[in-house]
Write an enzyme that holds these catalytic residues in place. Structure first.
Site, mmCIF file in Angstrom:
data_model
loop_
_atom_site.group_PDB
_atom_site.id
_atom_site.type_symbol
_atom_site.label_atom_id
_atom_site.label_comp_id
_atom_site.label_asym_id
_atom_site.label_seq_id
_atom_site.Cartn_x
_atom_site.Cartn_y
_atom_site.Cartn_z
ATOM 1 N N HIS A 107 -9.674 2.273 9.451
ATOM 2 C CA HIS A 107 -8.740 2.933 10.384
ATOM 3 C C HIS A 107 -9.376 3.252 11.735
ATOM 4 C CE1 HIS A 107 -5.785 3.129 7.275
ATOM 5 N NE2 HIS A 107 -6.499 3.934 6.506
ATOM 6 N N ASP A 145 -6.981 -2.945 0.918
ATOM 7 C CA ASP A 145 -6.729 -1.510 0.791
ATOM 8 C C ASP A 145 -5.218 -1.263 0.879
ATOM 9 O OD1 ASP A 145 -8.254 1.307 1.066
ATOM 10 O OD2 ASP A 145 -6.425 1.362 2.277
ATOM 11 N N HIS A 147 -3.638 0.878 2.533
ATOM 12 C CA HIS A 147 -3.202 1.247 3.882
ATOM 13 C C HIS A 147 -3.524 0.098 4.842
ATOM 14 C CE1 HIS A 147 -4.123 5.114 1.820
ATOM 15 N NE2 HIS A 147 -3.006 5.507 2.422
ATOM 16 N N ASP A 224 -7.198 2.088 -3.483
ATOM 17 C CA ASP A 224 -6.133 3.092 -3.556
ATOM 18 C C ASP A 224 -4.774 2.464 -3.845
ATOM 19 O OD1 ASP A 224 -5.975 1.920 -1.065
ATOM 20 O OD2 ASP A 224 -6.376 3.761 0.053
#
Ligand SMILES: [Zn+2]
Length: 285
Positions: A107, A145, A147, A224
């Site tokens: 991120h 991931d 996200h 995740d």
């Protein structure tokens, strides 16, 4: 050949009350040790390594402890922790290993929060980007991931040497990655879609890739997406095996960098499932 795990105890030294805490890595490491993996210790990335990706003002601000947001605390000495994690990614890229270091990175954009996100989502430096720029090779980045890696997309958007592919849950933080843009290919998926939908989507994503074009594959390996975790796509250990098999089938030199995944026990088992299937396929057995 067993993929080496890149790990330093140093990454366990901060953030014990945060969801992105040391237990997630400590437990995963203990599972992988029990299963016979070889461990190698990384050196910290130096400032030149970080500056290939991040603006000097941002690197300076992390060093001084001036960056804090609602998700991403300014821990004491976070600069030192973050640059060991980036160093882990560099070593993984050098030896074709799996860096199981924290903090995560995808991120973090050039200047911190990326593409309009309000926070840096537990990230300080973009570890996989630091490793890709360190190698300087034509690289396919695959981000599994849950996200979207908004920082990675911001850094490499329009970069002719790099293709970025992300499969992630949508809607979810950071809200980006809804469609393809230039060299960045995004595959948003509904919550808890399950192993089969995920594997089919990955097949679709990889079918458009000419793997021969790339000298190396870098995987932003977040877990995740495991059923019940923070960005659950309902995946199971078997699903991570399916991912590993597809990465192995690309037959390119490959390295892996840990992103999310907040149950250490699942992270350890999922990494093992992914790597076993990856190695079996890569070695053509
Ligand atoms: Zn994540």
């Amino acid at each position: 050949m067993k993929t080496k795990i890149i790990f330093s105890e140093k990454c366990l030294g901060y953030g014990q009350y945060h969801v992105e805490g040391p237990e997630r890595v400590r437990k995963a490491v203990s599972i992988l040790k029990d299963r016979g993996y070889e461990f190698v210790e990384p050196q910290p990335a130096n400032e030149d390594d970080l500056l290939r990706v991040h603006d000097p003002d941002y690197v300076w601000a992390v060093k001084k402890g001036f960056v804090e947001d609602a998700d991403t605390p300014a821990y004491d000495n976070i600069f030192e922790f973050a640059r060991v994690s980036s160093g882990g990614a560099i070593l993984a890229a050098k030896v074709g290993g799996f860096s199981i270091m924290r903090p995560p990175g995808h991120h973090a954009g050039r200047n911190g929060a990326a593409l309009g996100a309000y926070t840096r989502g537990f990230c300080y430096f973009n570890n996989i980007a630091v490793a890709v720029r360190f190698l300087g090779k034509r690289t396919l980045i695959l981000d599994i991931d849950g996200h979207h890696g908004n920082g990675t997309q911001e850094i490499f958007l329009g970069d002719e040497k790099v293709m970025y592919i992300s499969l992630h849950r949508h809607p979810n933080y950071p809200g980006t990655g809804v469609s393809h843009e230039l060299n960045c290919f995004n595959y948003p998926l509904p919550p808890d879609c399950g192993d089969e939908v995920h594997a089919r989507t990955l097949d679709k994503a990889l079918s458009s890739v000419d793997a021969e074009r790339f000298e190396v594959v870098g995987v932003s390996a977040g877990f995740d997406t495991h059923a019940g975790d923070l960005a659950s796509l309902g995946l199971t250990e078997r699903g991570y095996g399916e991912i590993g098999r597809r990465i192995g089938a690309l037959k390119r030199p490959t390295f892996f960098v840990l992103e999310g995944g907040y149950s250490g026990e699942n992270v350890g088992k999922d990494i093992d499932a992914l790597l076993k299937a990856f190695e079996k396929e890569a070695e053509g057995k």
